[in-house]
Design an enzyme around this catalytic site. Structure first.
Site: not given
Lengths: 268, 268
Positions: B9-10, B72, B151, B183, B185
């Site tokens: 993942d990013s 991601c 993040e 997403c 996240h």
């Protein structure tokens, strides 16, 4: 790939899978075989279930299907692995999709399973669930009275409600949070089952979950029908009464008419 | 097969997939790479996203993974097909699992999608949904403020709640019945999103759905870890701050400690 998906069942139960495939994958063509003349498979010996399931499989393989779905828990339990070994197209059962959905849903890891005598005896759900998570607790219950209710078209009657309530008395006293309908006939009794068990129990229908996984596998095996202009021409084959099959199929799939053909696969 | 499943993942978003794989597949070992130093990928040009994703992929292929999950959405949208073509193990993205789950759930065929600018611009969800059912209506919304909130560890703060409410104002006025968190996240903001949208909207989390489909594919490709005695030894690799990564990972996965290693994959 415009070829049909083959779906086979001991009777009309697999129509719960058909319904969901039509809804979730509207571009796909379905060829369905219901072995209504020899239904139910649940109480039959293993060698008969194997033989009958192979007969349906061979019938559809000749019709150039791109994927086979054994939409009968009893048949999945006894012959899925064998057919998968011998057949070149992807072959799908209904047990693991239900098991995976239950494991995704449960939070207390206590899962109930309803099935035919054959399915429950085979321990197929216990094996499937525990092969993924050995700590899960599985409470199984054979419900031999359910399939005849559905096959005779009685699934909406007061008798059905009473039989469901009586059958589930003990299951209701357990602390499961997820209940697998381990027979593709049972979604036709889903309302009654839900009323008895209560809305806090999540009910997992093999049909919905299998359709979802058919979608996954068609994608991964590049077998989707990508031709938007094709209008699916489904076909339904029964070994029994065309009239009873049509009535239940039209009712369940909410259609006025369906192309049902009677076929002969072998001795009763 | 006792080899690990690789998840990339990013940044920390893919941990929502990790969490569900740990829960739904407790016997499987996970190697995770979070490219936190170069996160977010959303606003980056395609060639950068491709390059970075390939760097993570190569890093894990050297560690003998049995399956790769691109957890991601931005990376899935731009480079999944390319990686799948070049790599021998099964490669998995997070877009189709979310799309399939949404199509299973929706009854009015109006589906909302939240994603990064990159994902929404790529139209990857619209393409995935419409390739399965062309009649579905898709309402997309880019939410560029969401990833930085997660993040930075701010996902539980009052600021997060305010940003979510402001971002979703228009989406709330539509008649969707299903909302895809496009997403990985976003599940960390799920409570806030749920409060804004209301409980009648079913929220689909890529993480849960991807874990379920990983289970399906492991089964069909005979890649499950069948050795019950193996205790999974997960490993976590980050290109950024070990401290911030550990804090979020331990919080999200509800662990006291996790084996996090810092790695260098390339220039910022």
């Amino acid at each position: 790939m415009e070829q049909p998906i083959g779906i086979i069942d001991s009777g009309v139960g697999g129509l719960t899978v058909v319904k969901e495939v039509m809804r979730q994958l509207p571009r796909e063509t379905i060829y369905y075989v219901g072995d209504t003349a020899r239904c139910p498979y649940g109480p039959r010996p293993v060698h008969e279930v194997k033989k009958y399931t192979w007969q349906m499989t061979r019938f559809l393989l000749k019709k150039n299907i791109k994927m086979l779905v054994i939409a009968c828990n009893t048949a999945t339990a006894v012959v899925l692995d064998e057919i998968r070994e011998h057949v070149k197209i992807p072959v799908f059962g209904v047990i693991y999709p239900g098991a995976r959905a239950a494991l995704k849903n449960t939070r207390n890891y206590k899962i109930g399973v309803l099935g035919t005598i054959g399915t429950i005896k085979s321990q197929a759900y216990v094996t499937a669930l525990k092969s993924i998570n050995k700590d899960v607790e599985v409470i199984s219950l054979a419900c031999p009275k359910f399939v005849p209710l559905v096959e005779s078209g009685e699934y909406d009657s007061p008798i059905a409600k009473r039989v469901v309530a009586e059958t589930l008395t003990e299951m209701k006293q357990t602390s499961i949070d997820t209940l697998i309908l381990g027979c593709t006939h049972y979604p036709l009794l889903q309302e009654s089952i839900k009323n008895v068990m209560g809305s806090h129990i999540r009910i997992i229908s093999s049909g919905e979950e299998t359709a979802r996984e058919i979608s996954t596998l068609l994608y991964f095996h590049d077998r989707f029908n990508m031709n938007e202009t094709v209008i699916p021409k489904h076909r339904f084959f029964t070994t029994g009464s065309k009239k009873i099959f049509s009535k239940i199929a039209c009712d369940w799939l909410k259609k006025d008419d369906l192309p049902v053909e009677t076929i002969y696969l072998g001795e009763e």
